[in-house]
Design a protein around this motif. Sequence first.
Motif, PDB file in Angstrom:
ATOM      1  N   ARG A   1      16.465   1.949 -28.008  1.00 17.77           N
ATOM      2  CA  ARG A   1      17.680   1.544 -28.126  1.00 17.77           C
ATOM      3  C   ARG A   1      17.998   0.632 -26.818  1.00 17.77           C
ATOM      4  NH1 ARG A   1      20.048   3.968 -32.171  1.00 17.77           N
ATOM      5  NH2 ARG A   1      19.506   6.107 -32.694  1.00 17.77           N
ATOM      6  N   LYS A   2      18.925   0.253 -26.418  1.00 21.42           N
ATOM      7  CA  LYS A   2      19.490  -0.841 -25.436  1.00 21.42           C
ATOM      8  C   LYS A   2      18.881  -0.090 -24.029  1.00 21.42           C
ATOM      9  CE  LYS A   2      22.989  -3.457 -23.220  1.00 21.42           C
ATOM     10  NZ  LYS A   2      24.553  -3.903 -23.189  1.00 21.42           N
ATOM     11  N   ASP A   3      19.592   1.043 -23.715  1.00 20.33           N
ATOM     12  CA  ASP A   3      19.209   1.544 -22.220  1.00 20.33           C
ATOM     13  C   ASP A   3      18.288   2.755 -22.399  1.00 20.33           C
ATOM     14  OD1 ASP A   3      20.424  -0.503 -21.025  1.00 20.33           O
ATOM     15  OD2 ASP A   3      22.484   0.505 -21.631  1.00 20.33           O
ATOM     16  N   THR A   4      17.973   3.471 -23.481  1.00 23.61           N
ATOM     17  CA  THR A   4      17.616   4.749 -23.721  1.00 23.61           C
ATOM     18  C   THR A   4      16.466   4.656 -24.775  1.00 23.61           C
ATOM     19  OG1 THR A   4      19.233   5.413 -25.190  1.00 23.61           O
ATOM     20  CG2 THR A   4      19.567   5.847 -23.263  1.00 23.61           C
ATOM     21  N   VAL A   5      15.547   5.826 -25.119  1.00 19.39           N
ATOM     22  CA  VAL A   5      14.747   5.936 -26.222  1.00 19.39           C
ATOM     23  C   VAL A   5      14.880   7.492 -26.557  1.00 19.39           C
ATOM     24  CG1 VAL A   5      13.118   6.497 -24.382  1.00 19.39           C
ATOM     25  CG2 VAL A   5      12.248   6.170 -26.512  1.00 19.39           C
ATOM     26  N   ASP A   6      15.076   7.338 -27.959  1.00 20.95           N
ATOM     27  CA  ASP A   6      15.329   8.754 -28.631  1.00 20.95           C
ATOM     28  C   ASP A   6      14.070   9.297 -29.066  1.00 20.95           C
ATOM     29  OD1 ASP A   6      17.747   8.203 -27.995  1.00 20.95           O
ATOM     30  OD2 ASP A   6      18.497   7.897 -30.082  1.00 20.95           O
ATOM     31  N   PHE A   7      13.929  10.722 -29.033  1.00 19.79           N
ATOM     32  CA  PHE A   7      12.715  11.226 -29.621  1.00 19.79           C
ATOM     33  C   PHE A   7      13.071  12.017 -30.613  1.00 19.79           C
ATOM     34  CE2 PHE A   7      10.810   9.423 -25.740  1.00 19.79           C
ATOM     35  CZ  PHE A   7       9.743   9.311 -26.006  1.00 19.79           C
ATOM     36  N   TYR A   8      12.381  12.072 -31.654  1.00 12.81           N
ATOM     37  CA  TYR A   8      12.469  12.799 -32.986  1.00 12.81           C
ATOM     38  C   TYR A   8      11.343  13.833 -33.264  1.00 12.81           C
ATOM     39  CZ  TYR A   8      16.291   9.407 -33.465  1.00 12.81           C
ATOM     40  OH  TYR A   8      17.520   8.970 -33.301  1.00 12.81           O
ATOM     41  N   SER A   9      11.547  14.809 -33.601  1.00 16.26           N
ATOM     42  CA  SER A   9      10.480  15.746 -33.897  1.00 16.26           C
ATOM     43  C   SER A   9       9.568  15.575 -35.163  1.00 16.26           C
ATOM     44  CB  SER A   9      10.813  17.271 -33.930  1.00 16.26           C
ATOM     45  OG  SER A   9      11.798  17.449 -35.252  1.00 16.26           O
ATOM     46  N   GLU A  10      10.146  14.857 -36.023  1.00 18.86           N
ATOM     47  CA  GLU A  10       9.443  14.441 -37.390  1.00 18.86           C
ATOM     48  C   GLU A  10      10.167  13.211 -37.872  1.00 18.86           C
ATOM     49  OE1 GLU A  10       9.759  17.620 -40.610  1.00 18.86           O
ATOM     50  OE2 GLU A  10       9.459  19.051 -39.083  1.00 18.86           O
ATOM     51  N   SER A  11       9.011  12.301 -38.329  1.00 19.12           N
ATOM     52  CA  SER A  11       9.277  10.872 -38.531  1.00 19.12           C
ATOM     53  C   SER A  11      10.023  10.773 -39.857  1.00 19.12           C
ATOM     54  CB  SER A  11       7.873   9.999 -38.520  1.00 19.12           C
ATOM     55  OG  SER A  11       7.283  10.528 -39.495  1.00 19.12           O
ATOM     56  N   LEU A  12       9.868  11.702 -40.732  1.00 19.44           N
ATOM     57  CA  LEU A  12      10.465  11.489 -42.220  1.00 19.44           C
ATOM     58  C   LEU A  12      11.931  12.560 -42.008  1.00 19.44           C
ATOM     59  CD1 LEU A  12       7.391  12.384 -44.555  1.00 19.44           C
ATOM     60  CD2 LEU A  12       8.552  10.325 -44.016  1.00 19.44           C
ATOM     61  N   ARG A  13      11.881  13.724 -41.307  1.00 16.02           N
ATOM     62  CA  ARG A  13      13.026  14.183 -41.308  1.00 16.02           C
ATOM     63  C   ARG A  13      14.099  13.813 -40.469  1.00 16.02           C
ATOM     64  NH1 ARG A  13      11.590  20.649 -41.471  1.00 16.02           N
ATOM     65  NH2 ARG A  13      13.792  20.786 -41.705  1.00 16.02           N
ATOM     66  N   PHE A  14      13.463  13.245 -39.362  1.00 12.25           N
ATOM     67  CA  PHE A  14      14.301  12.678 -38.570  1.00 12.25           C
ATOM     68  C   PHE A  14      15.314  13.508 -37.513  1.00 12.25           C
ATOM     69  CE2 PHE A  14      13.986   8.308 -37.635  1.00 12.25           C
ATOM     70  CZ  PHE A  14      15.063   7.624 -37.035  1.00 12.25           C
ATOM     71  N   GLN A  15      14.486  14.669 -37.059  1.00 16.05           N
ATOM     72  CA  GLN A  15      15.141  15.728 -36.290  1.00 16.05           C
ATOM     73  C   GLN A  15      15.120  15.361 -34.856  1.00 16.05           C
ATOM     74  OE1 GLN A  15      12.808  19.112 -37.293  1.00 16.05           O
ATOM     75  NE2 GLN A  15      14.442  19.656 -39.063  1.00 16.05           N
ATOM     76  N   TYR A  16      16.447  15.127 -34.363  1.00 17.75           N
ATOM     77  CA  TYR A  16      16.548  14.685 -32.968  1.00 17.75           C
ATOM     78  C   TYR A  16      16.222  15.757 -31.883  1.00 17.75           C
ATOM     79  CZ  TYR A  16      19.164  12.843 -29.028  1.00 17.75           C
ATOM     80  OH  TYR A  16      19.697  12.363 -27.635  1.00 17.75           O
ATOM     81  N   MET A  17      15.520  15.247 -30.988  1.00 13.67           N
ATOM     82  CA  MET A  17      15.220  16.176 -29.710  1.00 13.67           C
ATOM     83  C   MET A  17      15.836  15.804 -28.607  1.00 13.67           C
ATOM     84  SD  MET A  17      10.910  16.434 -30.203  1.00 13.67           S
ATOM     85  CE  MET A  17      10.738  17.633 -29.017  1.00 13.67           C
ATOM     86  N   GLY A  18      15.939  14.743 -28.184  1.00 10.20           N
ATOM     87  CA  GLY A  18      16.833  14.145 -27.024  1.00 10.20           C
ATOM     88  C   GLY A  18      16.476  12.811 -26.598  1.00 10.20           C
ATOM     89  N   ASN A  19      16.979  12.181 -25.536  1.00  8.92           N
ATOM     90  CA  ASN A  19      16.725  10.955 -24.968  1.00  8.92           C
ATOM     91  C   ASN A  19      16.364  10.966 -23.514  1.00  8.92           C
ATOM     92  OD1 ASN A  19      18.961  10.946 -23.794  1.00  8.92           O
ATOM     93  ND2 ASN A  19      19.977   9.319 -25.192  1.00  8.92           N
ATOM     94  N   LEU A  20      15.434   9.671 -23.239  1.00 11.04           N
ATOM     95  CA  LEU A  20      15.134   9.407 -21.753  1.00 11.04           C
ATOM     96  C   LEU A  20      15.686   7.957 -21.489  1.00 11.04           C
ATOM     97  CD1 LEU A  20      11.552  10.568 -21.980  1.00 11.04           C
ATOM     98  CD2 LEU A  20      13.418  11.915 -21.290  1.00 11.04           C
ATOM     99  N   LYS A  21      15.892   7.587 -20.353  1.00 13.09           N
ATOM    100  CA  LYS A  21      16.259   6.635 -19.944  1.00 13.09           C
ATOM    101  C   LYS A  21      14.880   5.395 -20.330  1.00 13.09           C
ATOM    102  CE  LYS A  21      17.429   3.795 -15.808  1.00 13.09           C
ATOM    103  NZ  LYS A  21      17.706   3.863 -14.457  1.00 13.09           N
ATOM    104  N   ARG A  22      15.129   4.484 -20.515  1.00 18.76           N
ATOM    105  CA  ARG A  22      13.953   3.620 -21.023  1.00 18.76           C
ATOM    106  C   ARG A  22      13.100   3.390 -19.687  1.00 18.76           C
ATOM    107  NH1 ARG A  22      15.275  -1.636 -24.683  1.00 18.76           N
ATOM    108  NH2 ARG A  22      13.080  -2.003 -24.239  1.00 18.76           N
ATOM    109  N   TYR A  23      11.656   3.173 -20.006  1.00 16.76           N
ATOM    110  CA  TYR A  23      10.892   3.105 -18.946  1.00 16.76           C
ATOM    111  C   TYR A  23      11.122   1.293 -18.362  1.00 16.76           C
ATOM    112  CZ  TYR A  23       6.551   2.951 -16.509  1.00 16.76           C
ATOM    113  OH  TYR A  23       5.506   2.818 -15.380  1.00 16.76           O
ATOM    114  N   PRO A  24      11.066   1.438 -16.927  1.00 13.21           N
ATOM    115  CA  PRO A  24      11.670  -0.085 -16.510  1.00 13.21           C
ATOM    116  C   PRO A  24      10.388  -1.040 -16.752  1.00 13.21           C
ATOM    117  CG  PRO A  24      10.762   1.677 -14.715  1.00 13.21           C
ATOM    118  CD  PRO A  24      11.074   2.244 -16.111  1.00 13.21           C
TER     119      PRO A  24
END
Length: 279
Positions: free
Chosen positions: A185-208
Amino acid sequence: MWPRRKILVLMPCGAQEGLGFKALLDALEIEAVFKEITAEEPLDLVSPTIPGVEGTEEESLDCGPTEIVYWPESLHDQYRQWGESRGIMPITAVDFLRGLWEQEIILPVPLNTQQKEQPILWTLLFEAGYEPSLLWPKEDGQWSVIKGRGLHWVVPETWLNSLLKEEKVGRESRNQLPEGFWTVRKDTVDFYSESLRFQYMGNLKRYPDAKAEESMYRSILTGLQLGVTWWEVKKNIRWNIDADKRDRRTNRAECVFEDAQYMENRGNSRVGDMAEGLC
């Protein structure tokens, strides 16, 4: 007298992979002599010595290499004949690494995934208690080797590919998180546990560093797939500043995992059991 095992490594002139190969053998306490050779270099097949390898002829009569490891483009017929005349069957560097790492899990990662002096994947596995091994080039041209007691070896992707080409070595890993996905995303990156079920795990600040973003996220995802918890990821990502404050401003809750567990406990967990704990 020479040790029980002595390896003569023949490689083409200027082969950069040799430094990493030597560092690996040194860390495993396997004595080796490296020699760069060319097709034009003459070799006396009768002599007990190879110029530039053994010491004096008297020393070499009773002690010499027990194995010859070679790069495919470096073993010319004269060296093969020299080895076979002494009962030494040369093997390729690929076959050598295949035997050396037969029971290990090899994890090749790009060079631009460093956090401080170690690649981020090694840091995640180390902090999670996996006790991984590391083979990694340093800024001064030397190589760093950390021998852990676990199954995983983190090595440079380019170094491994230059030696093995399309070959594979090591055992397959049994991933505790079979799939995974991230969204930038603009300032963050979201991680999901499964690409199909799209289960959200959390986000991190984008790597610079935009050029290294994908490599970094791929390494983090690999750690998650191997069983590193999201809590451990957040704790060890140094560029992820003020993560908790950002999380409180979102309406999505991150997955809650238990604290770090050691590898022997993780190995008894089933993939299905972990999936039930995901949000």
